[in-house]
Enzyme design. Structure first.
Site, PDB file in Angstrom:
ATOM      1  N   GLU A 290       0.998  -1.311   0.382  1.00 44.56           N
ATOM      2  CA  GLU A 290      -0.050   0.204  -0.172  1.00 44.56           C
ATOM      3  C   GLU A 290       0.998   1.515   0.287  1.00 44.56           C
ATOM      4  O   GLU A 290       1.635   1.202   0.261  1.00 44.56           O
ATOM      5  CB  GLU A 290      -1.074  -0.015   1.541  1.00 44.56           C
ATOM      6  CG  GLU A 290      -1.769   1.114   1.357  1.00 44.56           C
ATOM      7  CD  GLU A 290      -3.092   1.392   2.087  1.00 44.56           C
ATOM      8  OE1 GLU A 290      -2.865   0.077   3.668  1.00 44.56           O
ATOM      9  OE2 GLU A 290      -3.547   2.581   1.850  1.00 44.56           O
TER      10      GLU A 290
ATOM     11  N   CYS B 243      -6.652   1.757   2.061  1.00 46.35           N
ATOM     12  CA  CYS B 243      -7.743   2.846   1.822  1.00 46.35           C
ATOM     13  C   CYS B 243      -6.993   3.400   1.189  1.00 46.35           C
ATOM     14  O   CYS B 243      -8.309   4.841   0.523  1.00 46.35           O
ATOM     15  CB  CYS B 243      -8.014   3.600   3.955  1.00 46.35           C
ATOM     16  SG  CYS B 243      -8.628   3.017   4.554  1.00 46.35           S
TER      17      CYS B 243
ATOM     18  N   ASN C 121     -12.330  -2.487  -0.912  1.00 50.79           N
ATOM     19  CA  ASN C 121     -11.647  -2.773   0.401  1.00 50.79           C
ATOM     20  C   ASN C 121     -12.563  -2.422   1.590  1.00 50.79           C
ATOM     21  O   ASN C 121     -12.462  -1.026   2.145  1.00 50.79           O
ATOM     22  CB  ASN C 121     -10.018  -1.961   0.702  1.00 50.79           C
ATOM     23  CG  ASN C 121      -9.254  -1.637   1.597  1.00 50.79           C
ATOM     24  OD1 ASN C 121      -9.190  -2.956   2.326  1.00 50.79           O
ATOM     25  ND2 ASN C 121      -9.474  -1.065   2.127  1.00 50.79           N
ATOM     26  N   GLU C 122     -12.581  -3.429   2.602  1.00 55.32           N
ATOM     27  CA  GLU C 122     -13.178  -2.707   3.864  1.00 55.32           C
ATOM     28  C   GLU C 122     -14.548  -1.737   3.737  1.00 55.32           C
ATOM     29  O   GLU C 122     -13.963  -0.889   4.033  1.00 55.32           O
ATOM     30  CB  GLU C 122     -12.372  -2.488   4.697  1.00 55.32           C
ATOM     31  CG  GLU C 122     -10.913  -3.163   5.220  1.00 55.32           C
ATOM     32  CD  GLU C 122      -9.940  -2.765   6.708  1.00 55.32           C
ATOM     33  OE1 GLU C 122     -10.624  -1.641   6.838  1.00 55.32           O
ATOM     34  OE2 GLU C 122      -9.204  -3.239   7.181  1.00 55.32           O
TER      35      GLU C 122
END
Ligand code: AHR
Length: 624
Positions: free
Chosen positions: A23, A226, A356-357
Site C-alpha cells: 500500500e 484505504c 476494501n473494507e
C-alpha cells in the site's frame, strides 16, 4: 512426545499462500520504493490538500555571485493539462547563477561514489542560456557532480544529463541554476539512480525491491487498502481540492502526464509508480498481480457512496478495461496500450479485488454490477469480495454471507490484533466452511514490531498452513514504512533514504514463504506443557495519520510493569485503530483501548490485564 501421522493424506498447502500487500502508506512509493530522488518534482504540492504544503515544498532559493531571483509557482500555459504547476524564475540579476535546491526525502539525496544518476527536466526560456545542475552537500561546500545544459527553446522542451557521483553521502541536494536573462520556467525536475531494480526505467529502488523479492511472494496485492477506496469520484479534469479516488487510468503513460493526487494517508502521491509499474514489478518478483479496485462506496471512516448510475457505469467499464489492459491481445484497445508501454505479452491477471473494507450498505448495491460484468466478459478471473475487519463483528458476518450469496471466489479478511489473539486463534480456520468462497487474509499483523509479535505470528501461520485448503492467500500488512513518514505501525520493512531493514515479522514471513511444504500432516503433542516465557510486547499503536496528539494516557492494571514507548509517553505515539473502540466526535478523535501486552515484573508467565485510557486530539492531516 510429538507424533506425526505420516499415513494421513494431510492438507495440501496452497501454492500461492504467501504474498505481499503493498500500500502507498508511510511514503511507501514516493520517498520509498519509487527510485525518484527529487521530492515535489512537478511543484504540485498545495496547501489546499495539506496546510504544511506549498508548491515549493522541498525546494529553496539559491542565488550565487550577486544573483537575485524571485521564485513563484505558476500555472499559465502549463506543461500539459494534468501537470498544472511549474516553477518560474524571475531573474532580477543573473550573477553567477540563480535557481533552486531540492532537499529530497529524509536527510537528503543519497549518492554512492562512482555511480551514475540520470537527470531530466523540462525548461522553457525565451532568452536561451545555460542551466547548470549540481549535486552538492547541504551547505554547498562539497560538489559531488555537475552537468551543464543549454536551454534554447521558448517552448517546453525536455533536457537530460547524466551525473557521476564523486563521493558517497546520504544528505546531498540537487541544485538547478539558470544563467543569463529570465524568465525561466522549469518543471518535472527528476533525478534517478541509474541502477534500479532489474534496470527498469522509471523504476524501483533496488535495496527495497530486493527485500520484497527475497520474500519470494506468490502474489502482490496493490495499490493499497484505504488508498484505493477513499476519495471523490471526479476525474482529474474536474479537479477537486482534496483527494480523488484511485483511478488506474490516471496512473499509466508518461509520468509528466499523470496527475498527482493527495492520498488517504495525508501526502501527495506522484503516481510515478502506477498500474503498469505494479504489473511489471509483480512479474519481476515472480508474483501474481492482484489489484484492488473501488466499487464506488468509500470506507475507512468516510461515507461517500457513488449512486449515480452513469458515473458508476464508468467505474464498471474501467474495471473491465483494466482486465483487458492486463490480459487482452495487442489487437484490443487496452492490450494495444499495454504493448505501447513496452509489454506486448499479457501480464496473466487471475485475481481481482472488488472493494476494501467496505463498511456501508451501498456496497451490496454496487458490488453485483462489477461482479456480473466481470463474470460475463472474463469468466476465468477470480473475484475477491471483502469482509472488513474481524473487529467489525456482525458487519463482518453480514459481508461474508453476502459474498456467499454472490458466489465470490474469495473473501478478503483483515485483522490487526494483539499477539495474544494470534496465539489464542490458531484454530480460527479449522471450522470454516469448505464449500463457499476461499479466504484471502489480505491484511493481518499482531500489534507491535517486536520478536514477541513475530513469534505470535509464526505460531498463527502454522494454523493458516494447516487450513490452507480454505485459506488460499495471506499477506502481512502493511509492507513498507519510511522511518520519517510513519502513518501506521507495525510494518514489515522499514527504510530511510539509503538503508532498509526487516522487522522481526519480516523474518518470520521470509522463513515461512521460502519454506512452504506440499502437505501438512496431522500432528499432536502430548505430555508436560512446554515451558512458557512471558512475552514482552510493544503496545502496537499506529495512526490514521501522524497528526494526532495524545493528551492524556492512563494505564491501570493488575500489577506488573507496563512499558510505554518513549515517544508515546511524550505524547507523540502512534495508534492502531481497531485495538479498541474509536469514534470521530466534533471533528476530533476520542479513543479508548486495552493494553493486551505488557511485561510482568512479578515474573509471571501468565498474561495480565491492563487498561489503557487515551484521550487523543486530531491536529491536522487527513480526515478519518
Ligand atoms: O494496512 C493499513 C490499513 O488498514 C489499510 O489501508 C486498510 O485496508 C486497513 O484498515
Amino acid at each position: 512426545p510429538l507424533t506425526v501421522d505420516t499415513a494421513a493424506e494431510g492438507t495440501k498447502v496452497s501454492d500461492r499462500l504467501y504474498g505481499v500487500f503493498y500500500e502507498d502508506i508511510n511514503h511507501a512509493a514516493d520517498g520509498g520504493l519509487y527510485a525518484e530522488l527529487v521530492q515535489n518534482r512537478s511543484f504540485e504540492y498545495n496547501a489546499t490538500d495539506e496546510p504544511s504544503y506549498t508548491g515549493l515544498t522541498a525546494w529553496s532559493e539559491v542565488e550565487r555571485g550577486g544573483g537575485s531571483v524571485a521564485l513563484s509557482v505558476a500555472s499559465e500555459r502549463p506543461l500539459n493539462d494534468n501537470n498544472r504547476n511549474y516553477l518560474r524564475l524571475d531573474i532580477a540579476a543573473p550573477g553567477e547563477g540563480v535557481g533552486v535546491r531540492n532537499a529530497g526525502y529524509n536527510r537528503g539525496i543519497p549518492l554512492r561514489k562512482g555511480h551514475e544518476y540520470d537527470l531530466s527536466l523540462y525548461a522553457r526560456r525565451p532568452a536561451p542560456g545555460p542551466i547548470t545542475v549540481t549535486l552538492e552537500s547541504a551547505d554547498g561546500a562539497t560538489v559531488y557532480g555537475r552537468a551543464r545544459l543549454q536551454a534554447r527553446s521558448a517552448e517546453w522542451k525536455k533536457y537530460r544529463a547524466t551525473l557521476t557521483a564523486r563521493g558517497t553521502t546520504d544528505a546531498a541536494r540537487l541544485v538547478v541554476l539558470a544563467e543569463g536573462a529570465g524568465p525561466v520556467d522549469l518543471d518535472m525536475i527528476s533525478l534517478f539512480p541509474r541502477e534500479t531494480y532489474k534496470g527498469r526505467e522509471n523504476g524501483m529502488r533496488e535495496d527495497i525491491a530486493e527485500m520484497i523479492a527475497a520474500l519470494k511472494p506468490r502474489f502482490l496485492r496493490f495499490p493499497g487498502g484505504c488508498v484505493t477506496n477513499v476519495g471523490t469520484y471526479d476525474p482529474y479534469s474536474v479537479r477537486q481540492d482534496r483527494r480523488r479516488i484511485y483511478q488506474w487510468k490516471e496512473t499509466i503513460g508518461p509520468v509528466e502526464e499523470r496527475p498527482t493526487n493527495f492520498n488517504f494517508w495525508g501526502y501527495n502521491q506522484s503516481y510515478g509508480i502506477g498500474y503498469y509499474e505494479y504489473f511489471q514489478f509483480a512479474e519481476d518478483i515472480g508474483a501474481e498481480p492482484l489489484p484492488v479496485l473501488s466499487v464506488g462506496v468509500n470506507g475507512c471512516g468516510e461515507n461517500r457512496p457513488l449512486t449515480d448510475e452513469t458515473a458508476l457505469a464508468r467505474y464498471v467499464q474501467d474495471t473491465l478495461d483494466l482486465i483487458e489492459f492486463a490480459n487482452g491481445p495487442v489487437t484490443s484497445p487496452w492490450g494495444k496500450k499495454r504493448a505501447e508501454l513496452g509489454h506486448p505479452k499479457p501480464f496473466g491477471l487471475e485475481y481481482i479485488g472488488l472493494g476494501n473494507e467496505e463498511i456501508y450498505p451501498e456496497f451490496f448495491a454496487n458490488y453485483p454490477k462489477f461482479a456480473q460484468a466481470i463474470r460475463a466478459k472474463h469468466p476465468d478471473i477470480k473475484i475477491i469480495s471483502n469482509s472488513g475487519q474481524t473487529s467489525q463483528g456482525a458487519w463482518f458476518d453480514r459481508m461474508w454471507s453476502f459474498a456467499r450469496e454472490q458466489g465470490a471466489d474469495l473473501v478478503d479478511e483483515h485483522y490487526y490484533n494483539s499477539p495474544s489473539w494470534f496465539l489464542a486463534n490458531n484454530r480460527r480456520y479449522d471450522s470454516y466452511d469448505r464449500t463457499g468462497p476461499k479466504v484471502f487474509v489480505g491484511e493481518y499483523a499482531s500489534q507491535g514490531n517486536t520478536f514477541g509479535n513475530a513469534l505470535a505470528e509464526a505460531s498463527y501461520l502454522t494454523g493458516i498452513e494447516r487450513n490452507s485448503d480454505v485459506v488460499e492467500l495471506a499477506a502481512y500488512a502493511p509492507l513498507l514504512a519510511n522511518v520519517d513518514y510513519v502513518d501506521w505501525t507495525p510494518d514489515l520493512i522499514w527504510f530511510d533514504n539509503d538503508q532498509v531493514y526487516g522487522s522481526p515479522s519480516y523474518h518470520v514471513q521470509r522463513l515461512f514463504s521460502r519454506n512452504v511444504g506440499e502437505r501438512i500432516l496431522p500432528s499432536a503433542y502430548t505430555g508436560e506443557p512446554l515451558p512458557q516465557t512471558p512475552i514482552r510486547g510493544a503496545i502496537g499503536l499506529g495512526a490514521w495519520n501522524t497528526q494526532v496528539r495524545y493528551d492524556d494516557v492512563k494505564v491501570t492494571g493488575a500489577g506488573g510493569e507496563v512499558l510505554l514507548a518513549e515517544d508515546f509517553s511524550a505524547g507523540a505515539g502512534a495508534w492502531t485503530p481497531g485495538a479498541g473502540a474509536w469514534a470521530v466526535r466534533d471533528g476530533g478523535y476520542e479513543q479508548t483501548a486495552t493494553v493486551e501486552d505488557a511485561r510482568s515484573t512479578a515474573g509471571s508467565a501468565d498474561w495480565s490485564d491492563y487498561t489503557l485510557e487515551v484521550t487523543a486530539r486530531k491536529t491536522g492531516g487527513a480526515e478519518g
